[in-house]
Design an enzyme around this catalytic site. Structure first.
Site, short mmCIF file in Angstrom:
data_model
loop_
_atom_site.label_atom_id
_atom_site.label_comp_id
_atom_site.label_asym_id
_atom_site.label_seq_id
_atom_site.Cartn_x
_atom_site.Cartn_y
_atom_site.Cartn_z
N HIS A 258 0.81 -1.22 0.00
CA HIS A 258 0.00 0.00 0.00
C HIS A 258 0.84 1.26 0.00
O HIS A 258 0.29 2.36 -0.01
CB HIS A 258 -0.92 0.00 1.22
CG HIS A 258 -0.20 0.08 2.54
ND1 HIS A 258 0.65 -0.90 2.97
CD2 HIS A 258 -0.19 1.02 3.51
CE1 HIS A 258 1.15 -0.58 4.15
NE2 HIS A 258 0.66 0.58 4.50
N CYS A 259 2.17 1.14 0.00
CA CYS A 259 3.03 2.33 0.11
C CYS A 259 4.01 2.48 -1.05
O CYS A 259 3.95 3.47 -1.78
CB CYS A 259 3.82 2.30 1.42
SG CYS A 259 2.82 2.63 2.89
N LEU A 260 4.92 1.52 -1.21
CA LEU A 260 6.05 1.72 -2.11
C LEU A 260 5.67 2.03 -3.55
O LEU A 260 6.29 2.91 -4.16
CB LEU A 260 6.99 0.51 -2.06
CG LEU A 260 7.81 0.33 -0.80
CD1 LEU A 260 8.90 -0.70 -1.02
CD2 LEU A 260 8.44 1.64 -0.35
N ASP A 263 3.40 5.92 -2.87
CA ASP A 263 3.84 7.14 -2.18
C ASP A 263 4.81 7.99 -2.98
O ASP A 263 4.65 9.22 -3.04
CB ASP A 263 4.45 6.78 -0.83
CG ASP A 263 3.44 6.14 0.11
OD1 ASP A 263 2.27 6.03 -0.29
OD2 ASP A 263 3.82 5.74 1.22
#
Length: 421
Positions: A258-260, A263
């Site tokens: 859900h980030c890399l 973001d």
């Protein structure tokens, strides 16, 4: 205090449960009714929160799951932990805006609203605050408090959890910061005050940009090393013996979660949209990591042609792991899924094994790797591609029975029939 956590996913549910355990009365707001019903029944869909832990806070009446916005009434602290995905490769803040509008109706003087969702610098001040003020008729920083505290959840990590991971906190004003810090001091061991909202927002996206760029670096290094005939995994082991100035990152099939994958795009897109400048390193890293699943497929294609004189089309391939990291069912943005999809598009007969993922309509068959030979016989496959090295996989058996293995994570010992990425 009455704490409301909007969004009961990988970030929101651990925060809600932890706050309830700390003695607060917690309302977990989840618009997805099926999820809400599961939580109310004591069934957790987040690995980091076991059913026993969830049932304990339910039985003590410290936690309540709801899909009714009216249950937000009278909150002292409201924390927004909703998704901030990419839509058409652009940041999508629609869930943050929806949460802000829902909360605005229930803000009372003295209440506090905190954004935890990852986003670009300026979102709290320029996007969330106007929505809260318009819907409440109150003034942020004077009548109610607003803050930002970036989530640092690492699903499946038993060592660094919500309570012992340092928590960055920021506020619209000094009074807001004091209020936000006061709450997080009750649920985490260490809080780290930021000088402003934008600094805290930038810190979050930079943390993941740092990882994203370094993963891209080793992914490209692995391709170059393969071309040169050099063992990149041993090279990285050697480099890691340096006690200063080096942090070890490892190659793989890409980046997921859900980030890399998301973001850094928020930061790059914001800089370009607001100031017309290009964050070149982020965009280059994005290109490398997004192309990594294709590279894995090419390596597998080359191996089948070189070793067995056959193409991917019609080949029987066993894909081990579909989640983006070991020990979790989280398949969001998983490069493993992209590899599987590409192989199937090329006509391969792919059997997917992931003990953490349920049987879904996505075409993955859940077959535990420890199943009997009648369920799955490794020797029946032309090739095995190890994508996510879950601890449940018997790597010794795999090495003994497989005709060929492409290990994309470097967890197996290289052999004549085992290639590491």
């Amino acid at each position: 205090m009455h704490i409301c956590v909007l969004g009961q996913g990988y970030v929101g549910l651990p925060l809600a449960v932890r706050a309830a355990e700390a003695g607060h009365a917690v309302t977990g707001y989840e618009p997805d009714r099926a999820r809400c019903e599961a939580l109310a029944a004591g069934s957790s869909y987040v690995e980091d929160i076991g059913d026993d832990r969830l049932r304990a806070v339910l039985d003590s009446d410290a936690y309540y799951a709801t899909s009714d916005p009216q249950d937000l009434k009278g909150f002292d602290i409201a924390v927004i932990t909703v998704p901030t995905p990419l839509t058409d490769r652009a940041p999508d803040l629609s869930c943050v805006r929806d949460a802000g509008r829902v909360l605005a109706e229930w803000i009372e003087p003295g209440a506090t609203v905190v954004l935890e969702s990852t986003t670009h610098p300026g979102t709290t001040r320029d996007v969330l605050v106007p929505l809260l003020e318009e819907g409440s008729g109150l003034v942020a920083g004077r009548d109610f408090h607003v803050g930002f505290s970036p989530e640092r959840i690492d699903p499946g990590n038993p060592d660094w959890r919500l309570e012992n991971t340092p928590k960055i906190v920021a506020g619209l004003t000094e009074g807001c910061l004091e209020r936000v810090k006061g709450f997080y001091d009750t649920v985490t061991e260490v809080t780290v005050p930021a000088s402003g909202l934008e600094e805290a927002e930038l810190a979050k996206v930079f943390e993941n940009t740092y990882r994203h760029v370094n993963i891209a670096l080793v992914n490209e290094l692995s391709r170059m090393a393969h071309t040169l005939g050099v063992d990149v995994w041993h090279t990285l082991e050697l480099a890691a013996t340096k006690p200063f100035g080096f942090t070890r990152f490892l190659p793989g099939p890409g980046v997921g979660g859900h980030c890399l994958p998301i973001d850094p795009v928020y930061l790059s897109h914001h800089v370009k949209a607001r100031h017309g400048q290009t964050f070149r390193l982020i965009e280059l890293a994005q290109d490398i990591n997004e192309s990594q699943p294709d590279y894995v497929v090419r390596r597998l294609q080359d191996a089948l042609s070189r070793r067995f004189r056959r193409s991917v089309h019609g080949a029987r391939i066993l894909a081990l792991g579909a989640a983006y990291k070991p020990g979790t069912s989280d398949a969001r943005q998983s490069p493993a899924v992209e590899v599987i999809d590409r192989l199937r598009q090329m006509g391969a007969d792919v059997t997917v094994v992931d003990p953490y993922l349920p049987v879904t309509g996505g075409g993955c068959r859940e077959i535990p790797f420890e199943a009997t030979a009648a369920d799955v016989t490794v020797g029946d496959f032309d090739a095995v591609v190890l994508l996510t090295p879950h601890g449940e996989f018997d790597l010794d058996r795999l090495a003994a029975e497989a005709a060929y293995v492409l290990d994309t994570r470097g967890v197996m010992t290289a052999a004549s029939h085992i290639e590491r990425l």
